[in-house]
Design a protein around this motif. Structure first.
Motif, PDB file in Angstrom:
ATOM      1  N   LEU A 149       0.854  -1.202   0.000  1.00 30.16           N
ATOM      2  CA  LEU A 149       0.000   0.000   0.000  1.00 30.16           C
ATOM      3  C   LEU A 149       0.882   1.241   0.000  1.00 30.16           C
ATOM      4  O   LEU A 149       0.864   2.027   0.954  1.00 30.16           O
ATOM      5  N   GLN A 190      -7.460  -5.994  11.645  1.00 32.01           N
ATOM      6  CA  GLN A 190      -8.343  -4.932  12.168  1.00 32.01           C
ATOM      7  C   GLN A 190      -7.924  -3.563  11.641  1.00 32.01           C
ATOM      8  O   GLN A 190      -8.728  -2.785  11.142  1.00 32.01           O
ATOM      9  N   ILE A 227      -5.763  -2.658   9.166  1.00 30.74           N
ATOM     10  CA  ILE A 227      -5.749  -2.447   7.693  1.00 30.74           C
ATOM     11  C   ILE A 227      -7.175  -2.137   7.228  1.00 30.74           C
ATOM     12  O   ILE A 227      -7.406  -1.210   6.446  1.00 30.74           O
ATOM     13  N   SER A 228      -8.146  -2.876   7.764  1.00 33.32           N
ATOM     14  CA  SER A 228      -9.541  -2.640   7.373  1.00 33.32           C
ATOM     15  C   SER A 228      -9.945  -1.217   7.743  1.00 33.32           C
ATOM     16  O   SER A 228     -10.466  -0.468   6.915  1.00 33.32           O
ATOM     17  N   GLU A 229      -9.678  -0.855   8.991  1.00 33.36           N
ATOM     18  CA  GLU A 229     -10.061   0.481   9.470  1.00 33.36           C
ATOM     19  C   GLU A 229      -9.365   1.575   8.648  1.00 33.36           C
ATOM     20  O   GLU A 229      -9.970   2.551   8.230  1.00 33.36           O
ATOM     21  N   MET A 261      -8.282   1.475   5.619  1.00 30.34           N
ATOM     22  CA  MET A 261      -8.776   1.620   4.238  1.00 30.34           C
ATOM     23  C   MET A 261     -10.142   2.287   4.228  1.00 30.34           C
ATOM     24  O   MET A 261     -10.477   3.038   3.323  1.00 30.34           O
ATOM     25  N   VAL A 262     -10.935   2.042   5.287  1.00 31.86           N
ATOM     26  CA  VAL A 262     -12.225   2.750   5.391  1.00 31.86           C
ATOM     27  C   VAL A 262     -11.938   4.243   5.602  1.00 31.86           C
ATOM     28  O   VAL A 262     -12.461   5.111   4.883  1.00 31.86           O
ATOM     29  N   PHE A 317     -10.997   4.351   0.812  1.00 33.30           N
ATOM     30  CA  PHE A 317     -10.718   3.398  -0.276  1.00 33.30           C
ATOM     31  C   PHE A 317     -12.009   2.887  -0.902  1.00 33.30           C
ATOM     32  O   PHE A 317     -12.076   2.613  -2.085  1.00 33.30           O
ATOM     33  N   PHE A 318     -13.087   2.820  -0.067  1.00 30.87           N
ATOM     34  CA  PHE A 318     -14.299   2.188  -0.570  1.00 30.87           C
ATOM     35  C   PHE A 318     -15.283   3.189  -1.158  1.00 30.87           C
ATOM     36  O   PHE A 318     -16.331   2.803  -1.660  1.00 30.87           O
ATOM     37  N   GLU A 319     -14.944   4.471  -1.087  1.00 30.50           N
ATOM     38  CA  GLU A 319     -15.926   5.482  -1.501  1.00 30.50           C
ATOM     39  C   GLU A 319     -16.369   5.285  -2.945  1.00 30.50           C
ATOM     40  O   GLU A 319     -17.529   5.349  -3.264  1.00 30.50           O
TER      41      GLU A 319
END
Lengths: 88, 88
Positions: A41, A73, A75-77, A79-80, A84-86
């Protein structure tokens, strides 16, 4: 294989690859963590100061290493938070 | 595309698929959450009582729906707790 299980296995690969590089093979040292971020990343890697800060954030129990659970935990947080998910 | 980003996109797919089924398209209702678990992770789905309990656990802010961030955090934690990664 179901999507979620497949995704979790994919997430595990870089963790294992870099965890093996030094120290305990089941956790990431700071050096391994930096290498992982820079390779996987790069847009999140930033400078050493930022990497140090991120390492402390990831290392929730403060034991000086990052476990797989902490990695998953955070990495997920991350990226949110980084949106990243927008646009998905 | 890097593994981690690819994995996150895979994780997003089932969430979007079931979130679209009812209510707010960006969150999972309890019914959508149950359908997702039964389809994606049947071994974790269990009976209605267990599903109700899991929904409350996933719904961290207690607003009656599960956001993507809640889903991502809890699915990861759940799979670690269920020992999914032990034999990888």
């Amino acid at each position: 294989m179901a999507g979620i299980e497949e995704a979790m296995k994919i997430l595990r690969k870089p963790f294992d690859k870099y965890a093996k590089k030094d120290g305990d093979k089941k956790t990431l040292s700071k050096r391994a963590f930096s290498s992982l971020l820079k390779a996987e990343l790069p847009e999140l890697a930033g400078d050493n100061k930022q990497l140090n800060h991120m390492f402390k954030e990831f290392d929730e129990d403060g034991d000086g290493t990052i476990s797989f659970s902490e990695y998953l935990q955070q990495i997920s947080e991350l990226m949110v938070l980084m949106g990243f998910f927008e646009d998905l």
